[in-house]
Scaffold this motif. Structure first.
Motif, PDB file in Angstrom:
ATOM      1  N   GLY A  92       0.706  -1.098   0.226  1.00 26.60           N
ATOM      2  CA  GLY A  92      -0.032  -0.062   0.074  1.00 26.60           C
ATOM      3  C   GLY A  92       0.858   1.250   0.143  1.00 26.60           C
ATOM      4  O   GLY A  92       1.760   1.220  -0.203  1.00 26.60           O
ATOM      5  N   LEU A  93       0.170   2.260   0.410  1.00 27.24           N
ATOM      6  CA  LEU A  93       0.765   3.677   0.186  1.00 27.24           C
ATOM      7  C   LEU A  93       0.189   4.513   1.365  1.00 27.24           C
ATOM      8  O   LEU A  93      -0.891   4.706   1.495  1.00 27.24           O
ATOM      9  CB  LEU A  93       0.720   4.196  -1.116  1.00 27.24           C
ATOM     10  CG  LEU A  93       1.724   5.257  -1.714  1.00 27.24           C
ATOM     11  CD1 LEU A  93       3.234   4.725  -1.867  1.00 27.24           C
ATOM     12  CD2 LEU A  93       1.318   5.699  -2.976  1.00 27.24           C
ATOM     13  N   VAL A  94       1.137   5.211   1.941  1.00 29.13           N
ATOM     14  CA  VAL A  94       0.794   6.129   3.081  1.00 29.13           C
ATOM     15  C   VAL A  94       0.963   7.890   2.390  1.00 29.13           C
ATOM     16  O   VAL A  94       2.226   7.966   2.001  1.00 29.13           O
ATOM     17  CB  VAL A  94       1.389   6.134   4.351  1.00 29.13           C
ATOM     18  CG1 VAL A  94       1.025   7.078   5.476  1.00 29.13           C
ATOM     19  CG2 VAL A  94       1.129   4.581   5.007  1.00 29.13           C
ATOM     20  N   VAL A  95       0.120   8.695   2.460  1.00 31.61           N
ATOM     21  CA  VAL A  95       0.310  10.048   2.058  1.00 31.61           C
ATOM     22  C   VAL A  95       0.052  10.645   3.415  1.00 31.61           C
ATOM     23  O   VAL A  95      -0.863  10.683   4.022  1.00 31.61           O
ATOM     24  CB  VAL A  95      -0.527  10.428   1.066  1.00 31.61           C
ATOM     25  CG1 VAL A  95      -0.291  12.025   0.794  1.00 31.61           C
ATOM     26  CG2 VAL A  95      -0.566   9.748  -0.192  1.00 31.61           C
ATOM     27  N   ALA A  96       0.938  11.299   4.128  1.00 25.82           N
ATOM     28  CA  ALA A  96       0.723  11.899   5.390  1.00 25.82           C
ATOM     29  C   ALA A  96       1.307  13.255   5.463  1.00 25.82           C
ATOM     30  O   ALA A  96       2.148  13.979   4.678  1.00 25.82           O
ATOM     31  CB  ALA A  96       1.929  11.306   6.250  1.00 25.82           C
ATOM     32  N   THR A  97       0.845  14.151   6.353  1.00 26.89           N
ATOM     33  CA  THR A  97       0.866  15.839   6.327  1.00 26.89           C
ATOM     34  C   THR A  97       2.320  15.636   7.441  1.00 26.89           C
ATOM     35  O   THR A  97       2.497  14.323   8.016  1.00 26.89           O
ATOM     36  CB  THR A  97      -0.101  16.381   7.168  1.00 26.89           C
ATOM     37  OG1 THR A  97      -0.330  15.791   8.616  1.00 26.89           O
ATOM     38  CG2 THR A  97      -1.268  16.314   6.162  1.00 26.89           C
ATOM     39  N   PRO A  98       2.876  16.738   7.803  1.00 23.86           N
ATOM     40  CA  PRO A  98       3.678  16.756   9.044  1.00 23.86           C
ATOM     41  C   PRO A  98       3.167  16.302  10.079  1.00 23.86           C
ATOM     42  O   PRO A  98       3.890  15.505  10.815  1.00 23.86           O
ATOM     43  CB  PRO A  98       4.060  18.369   8.938  1.00 23.86           C
ATOM     44  CG  PRO A  98       4.031  18.975   7.493  1.00 23.86           C
ATOM     45  CD  PRO A  98       2.618  17.927   6.942  1.00 23.86           C
ATOM     46  N   THR A  99       1.901  16.556  10.472  1.00 23.83           N
ATOM     47  CA  THR A  99       1.408  16.110  11.573  1.00 23.83           C
ATOM     48  C   THR A  99       1.272  14.704  11.752  1.00 23.83           C
ATOM     49  O   THR A  99       1.716  14.004  12.823  1.00 23.83           O
ATOM     50  CB  THR A  99      -0.203  16.838  11.988  1.00 23.83           C
ATOM     51  OG1 THR A  99       0.011  17.864  11.888  1.00 23.83           O
ATOM     52  CG2 THR A  99      -0.859  16.132  12.973  1.00 23.83           C
ATOM     53  N   GLY A 100       1.162  13.786  10.678  1.00 24.12           N
ATOM     54  CA  GLY A 100       1.081  12.471  10.533  1.00 24.12           C
ATOM     55  C   GLY A 100       2.468  11.886  10.272  1.00 24.12           C
ATOM     56  O   GLY A 100       2.357  10.574  10.263  1.00 24.12           O
ATOM     57  N   SER A 101       3.223  12.444   9.984  1.00 20.62           N
ATOM     58  CA  SER A 101       4.507  11.993   9.855  1.00 20.62           C
ATOM     59  C   SER A 101       5.167  10.989  10.779  1.00 20.62           C
ATOM     60  O   SER A 101       5.967  10.208  10.525  1.00 20.62           O
ATOM     61  CB  SER A 101       5.598  13.181   9.414  1.00 20.62           C
ATOM     62  OG  SER A 101       6.040  13.826  10.376  1.00 20.62           O
ATOM     63  N   THR A 102       4.639  11.291  12.210  1.00 20.29           N
ATOM     64  CA  THR A 102       5.090  10.532  13.309  1.00 20.29           C
ATOM     65  C   THR A 102       4.219   9.260  13.586  1.00 20.29           C
ATOM     66  O   THR A 102       4.395   8.780  14.568  1.00 20.29           O
ATOM     67  CB  THR A 102       5.197  11.236  14.708  1.00 20.29           C
ATOM     68  OG1 THR A 102       4.079  12.117  15.008  1.00 20.29           O
ATOM     69  CG2 THR A 102       6.375  12.509  14.561  1.00 20.29           C
ATOM     70  N   ALA A 103       3.178   9.077  12.771  1.00 23.71           N
ATOM     71  CA  ALA A 103       2.195   8.079  12.786  1.00 23.71           C
ATOM     72  C   ALA A 103       2.495   6.719  11.742  1.00 23.71           C
ATOM     73  O   ALA A 103       3.726   6.397  11.963  1.00 23.71           O
ATOM     74  CB  ALA A 103       0.799   8.544  12.619  1.00 23.71           C
ATOM     75  N   TYR A 104       1.637   6.334  10.809  1.00 27.82           N
ATOM     76  CA  TYR A 104       1.775   5.139  10.265  1.00 27.82           C
ATOM     77  C   TYR A 104       3.079   5.304   9.265  1.00 27.82           C
ATOM     78  O   TYR A 104       3.837   4.590   9.084  1.00 27.82           O
ATOM     79  CB  TYR A 104       0.589   4.797   9.411  1.00 27.82           C
ATOM     80  CG  TYR A 104       0.572   3.620   8.655  1.00 27.82           C
ATOM     81  CD1 TYR A 104       1.404   2.717   8.901  1.00 27.82           C
ATOM     82  CD2 TYR A 104      -0.595   3.365   7.929  1.00 27.82           C
ATOM     83  CE1 TYR A 104       1.434   1.557   8.140  1.00 27.82           C
ATOM     84  CE2 TYR A 104      -0.902   2.117   7.429  1.00 27.82           C
ATOM     85  CZ  TYR A 104       0.283   1.155   7.526  1.00 27.82           C
ATOM     86  OH  TYR A 104       0.009  -0.148   6.771  1.00 27.82           O
ATOM     87  N   ALA A 105       3.125   6.739   8.737  1.00 25.47           N
ATOM     88  CA  ALA A 105       4.308   6.761   7.851  1.00 25.47           C
ATOM     89  C   ALA A 105       5.428   6.740   8.328  1.00 25.47           C
ATOM     90  O   ALA A 105       6.646   6.027   7.676  1.00 25.47           O
ATOM     91  CB  ALA A 105       4.332   8.429   7.501  1.00 25.47           C
TER      92      ALA A 105
END
Length: 303
Positions: A187-200
């Motif tokens: 799959g693929l994860v597209v993350a914001t800076p906020t989400g960069s410390t999560a699944y990404a």
């Protein structure tokens, strides 16, 4: 200032600290409102009476508050963000890691004192607008919410992921019309800076500071080992064309997911949203101290 109190009502750890805070706020003469579910939970546990719940309960706690206190982990804060409609949010951690939650339960009263004194800031976090075409929800009642019921924007991330099969999926990615890559991956994860410390982060993506006007695209277990995460400007339009050889695939926006029909080419468009989420910042809790604490940077014996 009026404080709205919401939280993850499935967590037993919610009730005692919320009760303690409401009593403290009441003694201090500080206005507060309780999300209706929280108020009902307090009544059900005998922690407050019906009159108290009726006086302080609210069906739209964010609209009735100047600051929203979100008790839980990062998932709870994400759900609060989608209901906040611009009200600043302060996350109170009763979860595990808690990158987005700024204060621990023991420090809530001190945080409110800082807020009352005006010793706080509010930062805007970018979000991603999401559009999907060429598919509908996969058949079956257990496949999650309808596509139209998923959030229209993501504070953390947008994810396409294989589901129910060992086969990889194919994701063709273009950026502003230019071909980026065709990923064979889980799959693929597209993350914001906020989400960069999560699944990404868990799939090898970089940590992005909140003020960075960029997004990260990170493949999940790519077949080609040289397919690495890439950082893009946040004003770019990313288009993902998903092919799964007929298998349904998982599609998630900020952790709310459903299964989509993989029988044909599915197109996911991701771009910066006009919406921004406002998070409270405190003078003694900067972003880098949070990263050092949560990731145990600089601690001897931690690898």
């Amino acid at each position: 200032m009026t404080y709205g109190i919401t939280g993850n009502t499935t967590k037993d750890a919610l009730w005692e600290p919320v009760t303690a805070l409401t009593r403290w706020l009441h003694r201090k003469g500080i206005a507060f409102r309780l999300h209706a579910d929280v108020a009902e939970g307090l009544v059900a546990r005998g922690l407050v009476d019906d009159a108290f719940a009726a006086e302080h309960g609210s069906d739209d706690v964010a609209a009735d508050a100047d600051v929203l206190l979100s008790y839980g982990g990062d998932g709870t804060l994400l759900r609060s963000a989608h209901r906040a409609e611009g009200t600043p949010i302060l996350g109170v951690n009763i979860g595990r890691l808690g990158f987005l939650t700024k204060v621990e339960v023991a420090d809530v009263e001190h945080a409110v004192e800082l807020l009352e004194a005006g010793a706080f800031g509010v930062e805007s976090r970018i979000t991603l607008a999401v559009e999907v075409s060429g598919t509908g929800r996969a058949g079956g009642a257990a496949d999650g919410p309808a596509l139209a019921d998923l959030p229209a924007w993501a504070l953390n991330d947008v994810v396409v992921d294989k589901s129910g099969t060992t086969s990889m999926i194919q994701v063709e990615a273009t950026v502003d019309g230019a071909h980026l890559n065709t990923y064979w991956a889980d799959g693929l994860v597209v993350a914001t800076p906020t989400g960069s410390t999560a699944y990404a982060l868990s799939v090898g993506g970089p940590i992005l500071v909140p003020g960075a006007d960029v997004i990260v695209v990170a493949p999940i277990a790519p077949h080609t080992l040289t397919a690495r995460p890439i950082v893009l400007p946040c004003d770019a339009e990313l288009v993902l064309r998903v092919e799964t050889r007929g298998h349904p695939f998982a599609f998630a926006v900020d952790g709310t997911s459903t299964l989509l029909d993989g029988g044909g080419d599915v197109v996911v468009r991701v771009r910066r949203s006009d919406h921004a989420v406002r998070l409270v910042t405190l003078p003694d809790r900067d972003y880098f101290s949070t990263i050092r604490e949560k990731l145990s940077w600089g601690q001897a014996g931690v690898f």
